[in-house]
Design a protein around this motif. Structure first.
Motif, PDB file in Angstrom:
ATOM      1  N   VAL A  66       0.846  -1.205   0.000  1.00  0.00           N
ATOM      2  CA  VAL A  66       0.000   0.000   0.000  1.00  0.00           C
ATOM      3  C   VAL A  66       0.876   1.247   0.000  1.00  0.00           C
ATOM      4  CG1 VAL A  66      -1.764   1.311   1.276  1.00  0.00           C
ATOM      5  CG2 VAL A  66      -1.796  -1.199   1.340  1.00  0.00           C
ATOM      6  N   SER A  67       0.636   2.147  -0.953  1.00  0.00           N
ATOM      7  CA  SER A  67       1.339   3.433  -0.939  1.00  0.00           C
ATOM      8  C   SER A  67       0.616   4.353   0.044  1.00  0.00           C
ATOM      9  CB  SER A  67       1.335   4.073  -2.324  1.00  0.00           C
ATOM     10  OG  SER A  67       1.683   5.442  -2.182  1.00  0.00           O
ATOM     11  N   LEU A  68       1.367   4.878   1.008  1.00  0.00           N
ATOM     12  CA  LEU A  68       0.737   5.723   2.026  1.00  0.00           C
ATOM     13  C   LEU A  68       0.466   7.128   1.492  1.00  0.00           C
ATOM     14  CD1 LEU A  68       2.652   4.489   5.190  1.00  0.00           C
ATOM     15  CD2 LEU A  68       0.434   3.749   4.289  1.00  0.00           C
ATOM     16  N   LEU A  69       0.846   7.387   0.248  1.00  0.00           N
ATOM     17  CA  LEU A  69       0.521   8.685  -0.366  1.00  0.00           C
ATOM     18  C   LEU A  69      -0.902   8.677  -0.915  1.00  0.00           C
ATOM     19  CD1 LEU A  69       3.842   9.586  -2.230  1.00  0.00           C
ATOM     20  CD2 LEU A  69       3.067  10.293   0.034  1.00  0.00           C
ATOM     21  N   ARG A  70      -1.505   7.491  -0.995  1.00  0.00           N
ATOM     22  CA  ARG A  70      -2.888   7.416  -1.493  1.00  0.00           C
ATOM     23  C   ARG A  70      -3.818   8.048  -0.479  1.00  0.00           C
ATOM     24  NH1 ARG A  70      -4.420   2.773  -5.143  1.00  0.00           N
ATOM     25  NH2 ARG A  70      -6.477   2.896  -4.166  1.00  0.00           N
ATOM     26  N   PRO A  71      -4.712   8.943  -0.911  1.00  0.00           N
ATOM     27  CA  PRO A  71      -5.645   9.539   0.052  1.00  0.00           C
ATOM     28  C   PRO A  71      -6.526   8.488   0.729  1.00  0.00           C
ATOM     29  CG  PRO A  71      -5.857  10.556  -2.140  1.00  0.00           C
ATOM     30  CD  PRO A  71      -4.870   9.446  -2.268  1.00  0.00           C
ATOM     31  N   ASP A  72      -6.761   7.353   0.028  1.00  0.00           N
ATOM     32  CA  ASP A  72      -7.611   6.301   0.605  1.00  0.00           C
ATOM     33  C   ASP A  72      -6.773   5.152   1.199  1.00  0.00           C
ATOM     34  OD1 ASP A  72      -6.606   5.365  -1.763  1.00  0.00           O
ATOM     35  OD2 ASP A  72      -8.484   4.435  -2.442  1.00  0.00           O
ATOM     36  N   ALA A  73      -5.530   5.458   1.611  1.00  0.00           N
ATOM     37  CA  ALA A  73      -4.664   4.401   2.168  1.00  0.00           C
ATOM     38  C   ALA A  73      -5.357   3.698   3.346  1.00  0.00           C
ATOM     39  CB  ALA A  73      -3.323   4.989   2.594  1.00  0.00           C
ATOM     40  N   GLY A  74      -6.069   4.475   4.177  1.00  0.00           N
ATOM     41  CA  GLY A  74      -6.767   3.906   5.339  1.00  0.00           C
ATOM     42  C   GLY A  74      -7.794   2.867   4.908  1.00  0.00           C
ATOM     43  N   ASP A  75      -8.527   3.144   3.817  1.00  0.00           N
ATOM     44  CA  ASP A  75      -9.556   2.201   3.332  1.00  0.00           C
ATOM     45  C   ASP A  75      -8.908   0.910   2.825  1.00  0.00           C
ATOM     46  OD1 ASP A  75     -11.349   4.203   3.817  1.00  0.00           O
ATOM     47  OD2 ASP A  75     -11.452   4.868   1.718  1.00  0.00           O
ATOM     48  N   LEU A  76      -7.766   1.083   2.138  1.00  0.00           N
ATOM     49  CA  LEU A  76      -7.074  -0.099   1.598  1.00  0.00           C
ATOM     50  C   LEU A  76      -6.597  -0.982   2.746  1.00  0.00           C
ATOM     51  CD1 LEU A  76      -4.997   1.700  -1.186  1.00  0.00           C
ATOM     52  CD2 LEU A  76      -6.948   0.185  -1.568  1.00  0.00           C
ATOM     53  N   ILE A  77      -6.048  -0.333   3.775  1.00  0.00           N
ATOM     54  CA  ILE A  77      -5.543  -1.084   4.932  1.00  0.00           C
ATOM     55  C   ILE A  77      -6.695  -1.799   5.645  1.00  0.00           C
ATOM     56  CG2 ILE A  77      -4.614  -0.692   7.269  1.00  0.00           C
ATOM     57  CD1 ILE A  77      -2.567   1.216   5.894  1.00  0.00           C
ATOM     58  N   GLU A  78      -7.823  -1.102   5.750  1.00  0.00           N
ATOM     59  CA  GLU A  78      -9.011  -1.734   6.374  1.00  0.00           C
ATOM     60  C   GLU A  78      -9.434  -2.974   5.583  1.00  0.00           C
ATOM     61  OE1 GLU A  78     -12.894   0.390   7.115  1.00  0.00           O
ATOM     62  OE2 GLU A  78     -11.473   1.698   8.166  1.00  0.00           O
ATOM     63  N   ALA A  79      -9.382  -2.837   4.246  1.00  0.00           N
ATOM     64  CA  ALA A  79      -9.764  -3.969   3.377  1.00  0.00           C
ATOM     65  C   ALA A  79      -8.851  -5.170   3.630  1.00  0.00           C
ATOM     66  CB  ALA A  79      -9.687  -3.550   1.908  1.00  0.00           C
ATOM     67  N   VAL A  80      -7.556  -4.897   3.790  1.00  0.00           N
ATOM     68  CA  VAL A  80      -6.585  -5.979   4.010  1.00  0.00           C
ATOM     69  C   VAL A  80      -6.888  -6.682   5.333  1.00  0.00           C
ATOM     70  CG1 VAL A  80      -4.138  -6.498   4.369  1.00  0.00           C
ATOM     71  CG2 VAL A  80      -4.800  -4.750   2.705  1.00  0.00           C
ATOM     72  N   LEU A  81      -7.128  -5.880   6.375  1.00  0.00           N
ATOM     73  CA  LEU A  81      -7.388  -6.470   7.693  1.00  0.00           C
ATOM     74  C   LEU A  81      -8.708  -7.236   7.697  1.00  0.00           C
ATOM     75  CD1 LEU A  81      -6.193  -3.564  10.051  1.00  0.00           C
ATOM     76  CD2 LEU A  81      -4.982  -5.680   9.470  1.00  0.00           C
ATOM     77  N   GLU A  82      -9.717  -6.665   7.017  1.00  0.00           N
ATOM     78  CA  GLU A  82     -11.024  -7.327   6.950  1.00  0.00           C
ATOM     79  C   GLU A  82     -10.897  -8.711   6.305  1.00  0.00           C
ATOM     80  OE1 GLU A  82     -14.177  -4.843   5.185  1.00  0.00           O
ATOM     81  OE2 GLU A  82     -14.979  -6.740   4.390  1.00  0.00           O
ATOM     82  N   LYS A  83     -10.001  -8.826   5.335  1.00  0.00           N
ATOM     83  CA  LYS A  83      -9.835 -10.114   4.635  1.00  0.00           C
ATOM     84  C   LYS A  83      -8.911 -11.070   5.385  1.00  0.00           C
ATOM     85  CE  LYS A  83     -12.630  -9.755   1.320  1.00  0.00           C
ATOM     86  NZ  LYS A  83     -13.723 -10.723   1.249  1.00  0.00           N
ATOM     87  N   GLY A  84      -8.402 -10.602   6.541  1.00  0.00           N
ATOM     88  CA  GLY A  84      -7.614 -11.502   7.404  1.00  0.00           C
ATOM     89  C   GLY A  84      -6.174 -11.699   6.980  1.00  0.00           C
ATOM     90  N   LEU A  85      -5.646 -10.826   6.108  1.00  0.00           N
ATOM     91  CA  LEU A  85      -4.235 -10.972   5.750  1.00  0.00           C
ATOM     92  C   LEU A  85      -3.374 -10.498   6.916  1.00  0.00           C
ATOM     93  CD1 LEU A  85      -3.871  -9.967   1.994  1.00  0.00           C
ATOM     94  CD2 LEU A  85      -4.559 -12.123   3.025  1.00  0.00           C
ATOM     95  N   LYS A  86      -2.186 -11.096   7.014  1.00  0.00           N
ATOM     96  CA  LYS A  86      -1.356 -10.851   8.196  1.00  0.00           C
ATOM     97  C   LYS A  86      -0.149  -9.963   7.914  1.00  0.00           C
ATOM     98  CE  LYS A  86      -3.660 -13.187  11.235  1.00  0.00           C
ATOM     99  NZ  LYS A  86      -4.726 -12.291  11.629  1.00  0.00           N
TER     100      LYS A  86
END
Ligand SMILES: Cc1cc2nc3c(=O)[nH]c(=O)nc-3n(C[C@H](O)[C@H](O)[C@H](O)COP(=O)(O)O)c2cc1C
Length: 310
Positions: A71-91
């Motif tokens: 995930v590039s933290l320069l993306r304005p929606d970086a938080g949403d991407l990170i949430e998606a990763v956690l929701e899918k259970g990736l570690k």
């Protein structure tokens, strides 16, 4: 060879990570690398959070082994991407660009291992203080965005290893067992590799022209286009010259990136008029091979090269 802390940290057999390559490292390629004992990575660059979830589903349908998302933290929606990763259970999350300070705590609370990509020693120190679990130190030989300092992998890795206690992963210019062994000798506990996986059978997001360009390229075939605005290492062809011309005319980094993006990945279809993003190690690519052969040759070859050195 000495056991790497990365293997137990990431739950993998070999400390070889597929670099997130925007628009290219998808669920299938990530799954292939994980199935072969490395750590696959999905690049989120070209996805919305919803599209990323679908890509993670695809990866999870192909392997039970762990894989990561970049995930590039320069993306304005970086938080949403990170949430998606956690929701899918990736570690595992690999963050790049910007500072991971804002997201590291949330990621760790969510049970994730965090690795961040840096290109110089001072960033490595800041990132370690931010609490990440491992550092990916990337030299200027790599494909993709080039750092301003243009420090080489060979000089960067030992300098980063000297100032942090957490595991360091070497990225940039690693093409086979010799590069892997050299990275380990410099103190890296693993490697992140992009370019050589472009030349794999399982990399289906790019076309045959791209792969042919990689095979034909020699050691001097790449350059950094748009240096000073947004440097990107890619094949020097007519399109590269066009990017350089646009940069000389004063186009901003954002404008240049948009221009390059229009000819990247699946859109790189014409050998002269495409953005064939890759690292200097493309000069070593001779054929398109299955991911498992690429990984097996690195692991087995490093053991024999080590024996020979001894
Ligand atoms: C085509 C291509 C696209 C890339 N895209 C990204 C990206 O979106 N985000 C990122 O952090 N790194 C990106 N990278 C860097 C890779 O993740 C990796 O660190 C790099 O390829 C390692 O160096 P190598 O190309 O010499 O193997 C990209 C590299 C390539 C070749």
């Amino acid at each position: 060879m000495k056991e790497s802390r990365l293997c137990s940290m990431l739950g993998i057999e070999h400390p070889i990570i597929l670099g997130g390559m925007g628009g290219i490292s998808d669920g299938s390629l990530a799954a292939a690398v994980s199935e072969a004992g490395g750590l696959g990575t999905i690049a989120s660059m070209s996805y919305t959070a919803e599209e990323l979830k679908a890509e993670i589903d695809k990866g999870q349908s192909l392997t039970d082994k762990p894989f990561a998302v970049n995930v590039s933290l320069l993306r304005p929606d970086a938080g949403d991407l990170i949430e998606a990763v956690l929701e899918k259970g990736l570690k595992t999350v690999i963050t790049a660009a910007g500072s991971p300070k804002k997201f590291t705590a949330a990621l760790k609370d969510g049970g994730a291992t965090v690795m961040h990509v840096v290109a110089n020693v001072s960033m490595a120190m800041k990132i370690a203080e931010a609490g990440v679990d491992a550092i990916i130190a990337e030299g200027t030989e790599s494909g993709g965005v080039a750092s301003r300092e243009e420090i080489t992998t060979f000089t960067l890795i030992p300098q980063v290893v000297d100032v942090v206690d957490i595991p360091v992963v070497a990225a940039g210019g690693i093409g086979d067992a010799r590069g892997y062994l050299a990275a380990r000798a410099l103190g890296a506990e693993g490697v992140q590799v992009g370019t050589i996986f472009l030349a794999s059978k399982e990399c289906q997001t790019i076309g045959d022209v791209y792969k042919h360009v990689l095979i034909e390229a020699d050691d001097a075939a790449t350059g950094i286009a748009g240096r000073g605005a947004i440097g990107l290492r890619m094949i020097k062809n007519a399109f590269f010259d066009e990017v350089e011309k646009a940069a000389a005319e004063g186009k901003s980094g954002g404008e240049l990136f948009q221009f390059m993006e229009s000819k990247m990945g699946a859109a790189a279809k014409d050998a002269d008029n495409g953005a064939f993003v890759c690292g200097q190690v493309t000069g070593m690519i001779r054929e398109i091979r299955p991911v498992k052969d690429i990984i097996r040759d690195i692991v087995d070859g490093a053991e024999s090269a080590l024996k020979e050195l001894n």
